[in-house]
Enzyme design. Structure first.
Site, PDB file in Angstrom:
ATOM      1  N   LYS A 199       1.544   0.452   2.615  1.00 46.56           N
ATOM      2  CA  LYS A 199       3.130   0.537   1.891  1.00 46.56           C
ATOM      3  C   LYS A 199       3.339   1.677   2.431  1.00 46.56           C
ATOM      4  O   LYS A 199       4.277   2.425   2.787  1.00 46.56           O
ATOM      5  CB  LYS A 199       2.746   1.175   0.642  1.00 46.56           C
ATOM      6  CG  LYS A 199       2.607  -0.067  -0.247  1.00 46.56           C
ATOM      7  CD  LYS A 199       1.816  -0.047  -1.564  1.00 46.56           C
ATOM      8  CE  LYS A 199       1.838  -1.495  -2.482  1.00 46.56           C
ATOM      9  NZ  LYS A 199       1.045  -0.872  -4.101  1.00 46.56           N
ATOM     10  N   GLN A 232      -1.916   3.319  -7.231  1.00 45.20           N
ATOM     11  CA  GLN A 232      -2.000   2.166  -7.360  1.00 45.20           C
ATOM     12  C   GLN A 232      -3.905   1.040  -8.307  1.00 45.20           C
ATOM     13  O   GLN A 232      -4.815   2.774  -8.400  1.00 45.20           O
ATOM     14  CB  GLN A 232      -3.357   2.152  -5.725  1.00 45.20           C
ATOM     15  CG  GLN A 232      -3.076   0.898  -5.417  1.00 45.20           C
ATOM     16  CD  GLN A 232      -2.251  -0.383  -4.744  1.00 45.20           C
ATOM     17  OE1 GLN A 232      -1.283   0.176  -4.430  1.00 45.20           O
ATOM     18  NE2 GLN A 232      -2.647  -1.643  -4.536  1.00 45.20           N
ATOM     19  N   ASP A 261       7.319   2.551  -9.559  1.00 44.02           N
ATOM     20  CA  ASP A 261       6.416   1.150 -10.006  1.00 44.02           C
ATOM     21  C   ASP A 261       7.014   0.481 -11.063  1.00 44.02           C
ATOM     22  O   ASP A 261       7.174  -0.750 -11.703  1.00 44.02           O
ATOM     23  CB  ASP A 261       5.194   1.188 -10.089  1.00 44.02           C
ATOM     24  CG  ASP A 261       4.068   1.119  -8.962  1.00 44.02           C
ATOM     25  OD1 ASP A 261       4.255  -0.199  -8.877  1.00 44.02           O
ATOM     26  OD2 ASP A 261       2.593   1.651  -8.753  1.00 44.02           O
TER      27      ASP A 261
END
Ligand code: GUN
Length: 286
Positions: free
Chosen positions: A52, A96, A118
């Protein structure tokens, strides 16, 4: 013969647009910045976060990298997130997942909803639920982009989603239902999954463990559309949930693993970071 849904091709095209959007923002004096938080040393998670960050750098997005120990106290993690919430130079915050078990899953709600790249906060999931989403979880958003790129019309389709997480299954189901698909969710307690799947026009599977579930050729109908979100590693080889060769013979469209949904998830994170930076620019300049 099925048509391969090429996630690398589509994400490269989207990244070209993102690069241009980043330059526009830089010219206005705002440099999009993504902060990633990795707790513990799960090898797969560390690789995803690294991917990422690399992808972000390649489109001109700055990154801040936070690696925290597995046994970190919840309060310390909360204060790290809050520091980033307050920092005006940070536009996106990604925690994460999965997190260690001692951390409550509600930690995702500590992220300021405007930096929630997210799309996992109750606020952003609520907007999605209402049908007015802003920051949408990356994997569902990536699948929608693939659907649009290949001009797949989901309205009226019977869609099976084998996943019920907040990250993938639930938001994806709502997004597809908002496009007039008829959505059915399956999960580990569903009965006779194998028999039922044959009734569906489109199957989206995100199990990630081929020992628990593998989608086989005899479970699908001719012309089925397959999105494979699963990632399993067997003897160093990465595979999805689907028996790719055999199912390809029946499918009209199918995503490979790797090279299907995965690259789209990463690209959607970049897209959301640019969106978050743009929203923040508007908020400060109006
Ligand atoms: N773990 C697996 N996929 C994801 C994702 O899209 N976002 C976060 N935060 N964690 C993940």
């Amino acid at each position: 013969m099925s048509k391969l849904i090429d996630g690398i091709l589509v994400s490269e095209q989207i990244k070209q647009t993102i690069r241009k959007e980043v330059s526009v923002l830089i010219n206005k004096g705002i440099r999009p910045c993504l902060a990633t938080i990795l707790v513990g040393d799960n090898h797969a998670s560390a690789t995803y976060v690294k991917n990422k960050q690399t992808a972000a750098s390649k489109v001109g997005i700055l990154t801040r990298d936070f690696k925290l120990p597995e046994n970190i106290e919840q309060e310390k993690l909360v204060s790290t997130i809050n520091e980033l919430n307050k920092d005006n130079s940070v536009h996106g915050i990604l925690v994460q997942l999965p997190l260690p078990h001692h951390i409550e899953s509600s930690i995702t709600n500590v992220v300021n909803y405007e930096k929630d790249v997210d799309g996992l906060t109750s606020y952003n999931l609520g907007l999605l639920f209402e049908g007015t989403p802003k920051l949408i979880p990356c994997t569902p958003l990536g699948i929608l982009q693939l659907i649009d790129f290949y001009n797949i019309k989901v309205n009226g389709m019977d869609v099976a989603i084998i996943n019920r997480s907040n990250l993938v299954g639930k938001p994806l189901g709502i997004l597809l239902m908002n496009r007039d698909a008829t959505v059915t969710f399956f999960h580990s307690k569903s009965r006779n999954l194998e028999d039922k799947l044959r009734n569906f026009d489109c199957i989206i599977t995100a199990v990630g463990d081929r020992k628990k579930f593998t989608l086989k050729n005899n479970m699908v109908r001719d012309g089925v559309i397959i999105f494979d979100v699963g990632i399993s590693r067997t003897n160093g080889k990465i595979q999805g949930d689907v028996d790719f060769q055999a199912v390809s013979e029946k499918a009209s469209y199918i995503t490979p693993v790797p090279g299907g949904v995965g690259p789209m998830t990463v690209t959607m994170l970049l897209k959301n970071t640019v969106l978050a930076a743009t929203i923040s620019y508007r908020n400060y300049n109006n």
